[in-house]
Design an enzyme around this catalytic site. Structure first.
Site, PDB file in Angstrom:
ATOM      1  CE  LYS A   1      -4.375  -1.695   1.780  1.00  0.00           C
ATOM      2  NZ  LYS A   1      -5.451  -1.588   2.778  1.00  0.00           N
TER       3      LYS A   1
ATOM      4  CE  LYS B   1      -6.730  -8.783  -1.999  1.00  0.00           C
ATOM      5  NZ  LYS B   1      -6.800  -8.530  -0.596  1.00  0.00           N
TER       6      LYS B   1
ATOM      7  CE  LYS C   1     -12.596  -3.164  -0.384  1.00  0.00           C
ATOM      8  NZ  LYS C   1     -13.532  -3.596   0.637  1.00  0.00           N
TER       9      LYS C   1
END
Ligand code: AMP
Ligand code: TRP
Length: 329
Positions: free
Chosen positions: A113, A195, A198
């Protein structure tokens, strides 16, 4: 036995979240009649990457309603919103003071991230596992159902609990993760190496629980497979298909072998058409429940009850922690 888990209210809830996390909460609720189950909307976690105010408000409510819509029974489960229970943030700070920067920097999710965020990585993104540990340790949690991507955070939570207990005397219960292998990683429909997420820039890669039903069905019909053409579960050579078979199996409770048998002599087209129908029906059921929950006042009552219940337990644990450390008067 106590079971606890949370999901961040970011954007939308995907089929991956549903199969990897939410559906397992429902399964555990039905399996363990006597368990005490706490489920929450992890809104404090979601601001580790800054969010738009009105989006955040909307997403918190949507996620809370979806929890009930997918089958969590408010008579069995205490549902609450993380930020409404202040001990989470307070214990998180104390845990920050009992953990190391090196441990936080080693977290895979932080590395991923923070790379994506570039120069504006918040301090909260680094210390996020401390908040997650606090969420779990406040309630003497036995079992934490999560997807595979949270395994490392769970291990860190266990280390933190053990270290704290060694230093200050027995304070926290050391929790166990609950990860269902088959559903732990639902992959993107467009790129089976990634994976389902969203944050995927290509919305064809993921299905959300509130997707238009026809669009969701089309996403299944257009899911990337291969040119082998036989319905067989082969994670190496038929990755895309294996992911679809997993989804099929999780939604119907048919085993992989049963599904393979059912489609002997048939092609991807028939298989995908059936799966599209199955996914469509599941979404329709969830969306119907979702609309009726939003139309009633039920949700606020459920969240009020959950908050009161969680607060009582969390305040008690926090007071114990203060005492062990020597804080206050
Ligand atoms: P997140 O959306 O990252 O907050 O994840 C919420 C929960 O869903 C966590 O327990 C994740 O491990 C799980 N999860 C998210 N994406 C997937 C996926 N593609 N497959 C399985 N589980 C997932
Ligand atoms: N970090 C989890 C995620 O991103 C959500 C979460 C926050 C959680 N606190 C938790 C999950 C405590 C289980 C237990 O998916």
């Amino acid at each position: 036995m106590r079971i606890l888990s949370g999901i961040q209210p970011t954007n939308v809830v995907t089929l991956g979240n549903y199969l990897g996390a939410m559906k397992n909460f429902v399964k555990l609720q039905n399996e363990f009649e006597d368990a005490d189950i706490l489920v929450f909307v992890a809104d404090l976690h979601s601001i580790t990457i800054p969010k738009d105010r009105s989006e955040l408000k909307k997403n918190i409510k949507t996620l809370a309603a979806l929890y009930i819509a997918v089958g969590l029974d408010p008579k069995k489960v205490h549902l609450f919103i993380q930020s409404e229970v202040p001990p989470h943030a307070e214990l998180s700070y104390i845990i920050e003071c009992n953990s190391y920067i090196g441990e936080m920097e080693r977290m895979i999710q932080f590395k991923e991230k923070s790379q994506k965020e570039g120069e504006t990585v918040t301090t909260g993104l680094l210390t996020y596992p401390c908040l997650m540990a606090a969420d779990i340790l406040l309630y003497d949690t036995d079992l934490v159902p999560v997807g595979a991507d949270q395994k490392q955070h769970l291990e860190l939570t266990r280390n933190i609990a053990e270290r704290f207990n060694n230093k200050y005397g027995d304070t926290f219960k050391v929790p166990e993760p609950y990860i269902v292998k088959k559903s732990a990683r639902i992959m993107s429909l467009q790129d089976p190496d990634k994976k389902m997420s969203k944050s995927d820039p290509n919305p064809k890669g993921y299905i959300t629980l509130l997707d238009n039903i026809n669009e969701a069905k089309n996403k299944i019909r257009r899911a990337v497979t291969d040119s082998i053409g036989i319905i067989k579960y082969d994670e190496e050579n038929q990755k895309g298909l294996a992911n679809l078979i997993n989804i099929y199996s999780l939604l119907t409770n048919l085993s992989i072998e049963e599904i393979e048998k059912k489609y002997i002599g048939l092609g991807y087209k028939e298989f995908k058409e059936d799966l599209a129908e199955i996914v469509g029906q599941e979404l329709e059921k969830i969306q119907d429940n979702y609309s009726s929950i939003l139309a009633s006042n039920e949700l606020d009552e459920i969240l009020d009850e959950g908050r009161e219940y969680a607060l009582k337990l969390a305040e008690r644990k926090l007071a114990k922690v203060h005492k062990k450390i020597g804080l206050g008067r």
